[in-house]
Design an enzyme around this catalytic site. Structure first.
Site, PDB file in Angstrom:
ATOM      1  CE  LYS A  48      -0.222   0.211   4.912  1.00 17.49           C
ATOM      2  NZ  LYS A  48      -1.063  -0.756   6.350  1.00 17.49           N
ATOM      3  NE  ARG A 146      -6.945   1.529  10.935  1.00 17.20           N
ATOM      4  CZ  ARG A 146      -5.523   1.300  11.004  1.00 17.20           C
ATOM      5  NH1 ARG A 146      -4.441   2.136  11.241  1.00 17.20           N
ATOM      6  NH2 ARG A 146      -5.320   0.193   9.829  1.00 17.20           N
ATOM      7  CG  HIS A 178      -4.631  -3.958  10.792  1.00 20.95           C
ATOM      8  ND1 HIS A 178      -2.980  -4.703  10.680  1.00 20.95           N
ATOM      9  CD2 HIS A 178      -3.899  -2.336  11.498  1.00 20.95           C
ATOM     10  CE1 HIS A 178      -2.242  -3.626  10.933  1.00 20.95           C
ATOM     11  NE2 HIS A 178      -3.210  -2.599  10.365  1.00 20.95           N
ATOM     12  NE  ARG A 234      -3.187  -7.369   6.509  1.00 20.64           N
ATOM     13  CZ  ARG A 234      -4.538  -8.193   7.953  1.00 20.64           C
ATOM     14  NH1 ARG A 234      -4.606  -9.447   7.827  1.00 20.64           N
ATOM     15  NH2 ARG A 234      -4.204  -7.602   8.434  1.00 20.64           N
ATOM     16  CE1 TYR A 277      15.702  32.637   4.196  1.00 21.17           C
ATOM     17  CE2 TYR A 277      15.230  30.363   3.663  1.00 21.17           C
ATOM     18  CZ  TYR A 277      15.016  31.278   3.551  1.00 21.17           C
ATOM     19  OH  TYR A 277      15.198  31.379   1.770  1.00 21.17           O
ATOM     20  CB  CYS A 324      15.663  25.735   3.562  1.00 18.55           C
ATOM     21  SG  CYS A 324      17.090  27.116   4.055  1.00 18.55           S
ATOM     22  CG  ASP A 326      14.201  25.195  -2.862  1.00 21.63           C
ATOM     23  OD1 ASP A 326      12.130  24.527  -2.441  1.00 21.63           O
ATOM     24  OD2 ASP A 326      14.015  26.520  -2.434  1.00 21.63           O
TER      25      ASP A 326
HETATM   26  C1  LIG Z   1      -0.901  -1.475   7.082  1.00 21.33           C
HETATM   27  C2  LIG Z   1      -1.152  -3.155   6.711  1.00 21.33           C
HETATM   28  C3  LIG Z   1      -0.293  -3.772   7.427  1.00 21.33           C
HETATM   29  C4  LIG Z   1       0.947  -3.766   7.882  1.00 21.33           C
HETATM   30  O1  LIG Z   1       2.010  -3.547   8.655  1.00 21.33           O
HETATM   31  P1  LIG Z   1       3.182  -3.274   8.862  1.00 21.33           P
HETATM   32  O2  LIG Z   1       3.033  -2.776  10.451  1.00 21.33           O
HETATM   33  O3  LIG Z   1       3.731  -2.891   8.166  1.00 21.33           O
HETATM   34  O4  LIG Z   1       3.400  -4.721   9.134  1.00 21.33           O
HETATM   35  C5  LIG Z   1      -0.842  -5.418   7.616  1.00 21.33           C
HETATM   36  N1  LIG Z   1      -2.516  -4.788   7.272  1.00 21.33           N
HETATM   37  C6  LIG Z   1      -3.464  -4.221   7.715  1.00 21.33           C
HETATM   38  C7  LIG Z   1      -4.669  -4.487   7.096  1.00 21.33           C
HETATM   39  C8  LIG Z   1      -2.425  -2.811   6.953  1.00 21.33           C
HETATM   40  O5  LIG Z   1      -3.478  -2.025   6.700  1.00 21.33           O
END
Ligand SMILES: *Cc1c(COP(=O)(O)O)cnc(C)c1O
Length: 393
Positions: A48, A146, A178, A234, A277, A324, A326
């Site tokens: 992602k 979430r 998650h 994942r 700056y 800065c 740039d």
């Molecule tokens: C981003 C995400 C992951 C991966 O998480 P990491 O902490 O980068 O390993 C896995 N599952 C879901 C649903 C996520 O949003």
């Protein structure tokens, strides 16, 4: 970030001024290491946010070549980008508005995470339009609060899913969730989430809609909780070589992104003169400084001013004065130490050449390494080393 093609014998003179070099061999090594942690479970490489800003298509190819079986993204357009590049392994996308245009993703065989009965209804409509069966995964909220199916909507979801599957509009392939606190070793919330997850999967089975695969482990859980592997893990951040749990070390992963630039100008500054700056830094002695052409517009956050070191001319040098939009200034010391205009300077990388890591910046900024690598941008261009295509891709 844009990606430029680079040939191996291209001269240093034409190197970009601001460059994020992505080492695809590091990605592949990290994926292989994650496969070891995963045991019998498959690995879904999370790509992602344009692969955490490392470039989704090259990273996905490298990850699949190294044995990742599936890919995970958040948006439909991220998923379709992978398909357009000819990547045909399973792709799961899980963050959509209810009125998203699901039809092209269904037609492209993208698996859709479902977070409410409304999302399911929209996917069913789109599947009817396309005239095919949509492959879906139930995203179950087990305590993160979430994205994901809320407990109060679970019974309605089960009923609607049963209907949609009987009609042939959808096929439930997966169930996933998650974790909220996987980076806190031994935290009881992780066990509570596991228990709720297992219960929800049992509900799906009793409902006659048993999932084929179940998965819950992010990087932190993949590395520390073998009991949470289920059918697939994942990981995201560990694949990019960064640790999800800094207190526990780097787990042997190799950072894939090196942020580098080149010296634009070398000049003398006399003792007592202010630099950049606000003159927040005053030369304590006659000295020589190097000017580097990256700044906060490229993701070098301004509140790192005077706090970072840059690897330049064989050693670490302090960045001085305000960062800065740039450019930034680096102190080379009274004799300039032989640093020349055009020399390479490293902001962060895998440390093999003495440079800091993204984790060092995260510590200074009181944030996480994820935000450091995804925050690089502006005029920075991405180039690749390693991987099967060499530097040309
Ligand atoms: C981003 C995400 C992951 C991966 O998480 P990491 O902490 O980068 O390993 C896995 N599952 C879901 C649903 C996520 O949003």
């Amino acid at each position: 970030m844009t990606t430029v093609q680079r040939t191996e014998n291209q001269s240093r003179r034409s190197l970009p001024q601001a460059e994020a070099v992505i080492d695809l061999d590091a990605v592949a090594d990290n994926v292989r290491r994650l496969r070891e942690y995963a045991g019998d479970a498959a690995v879904m490489a999370v790509v992602k946010a344009d692969a955490y800003n490392h470039g989704a298509v090259p990273v996905a190819r490298a990850a699949v070549a190294a044995g990742a079986r599936e890919l995970g993204v958040t948006t439909l357009s991220e998923a379709l980008t992978l398909r357009a590049a000819g990547i045909d392994v399973p792709v799961l996308s899980w963050l959509h508005t209810v009125d998203a245009d699901f039809a092209p993703a269904i037609a492209a065989g993208v698996e859709l995470g479902v977070s409410s009965p409304r999302h399911l209804a929209a996917i069913v409509d789109a599947a009817r339009q396309v005239g095919t069966t949509a492959t879906v995964s139930a995203k179950i909220d087990t305590g993160l609060n979430r994205n994901g199916l809320a407990p109060d909507e679970w019974p309605v979801f089960l009923r609607e899913l049963g209907r949609a599957q009987a009609e042939g509009a959808v096929r439930l392939r997966g169930a996933f969730s998650h974790l909220a606190r996987a980076d806190e070793l031994g935290h009881p919330e992780t066990d509570a989430q596991r228990d709720r997850f297992v219960e929800a999967v049992a509900d799906l089975r009793r409902n006659g809609t048993a999932p084929e695969i179940v998965h819950i482990a992010n990087s932190a859980a993949t590395l520390t909780r073998p009991d949470l592997r289920f059918d697939m893990v994942r990981p995201g951040i560990a694949m990019y070589g960064l640790t999800p749990i800094p207190e526990e070390g780097d787990f042997g992963f190799r950072p894939a992104m090196t942020l580098r630039t080149r010296v634009i100008l070398v000049k003398k500054v006399t003792a007592g003169s202010g630099v950049s700056y606000g003159h927040r830094w005053t030369a304590p002695r006659d000295t020589v400084v190097a000017l580097l052409p990256m700044g906060y517009a490229d993701g070098i956050r301004r509140n790192l001013s005077g706090r970072i070191e840059v690897q330049l001319g064989g050693r670490r040098r302090p960045q001085v004065g305000r960062i800065c939009m740039d450019q930034v200034v680096v102190d080379l010391g009274p004799d300039g130490d032989g640093v020349k205009e055009g020399d390479e300077a490293l902001f962060f990388g895998d440390g093999r050449r003495g440079e800091p890591g993204a984790q060092d910046w995260a510590d200074l900024l009181d944030t996480i390494n994820y935000e450091v690598v995804t925050g690089i941008g502006g005029r920075t261009v991405r180039t690749y080393v390693g991987g099967e295509g060499g530097e040309l891709r």
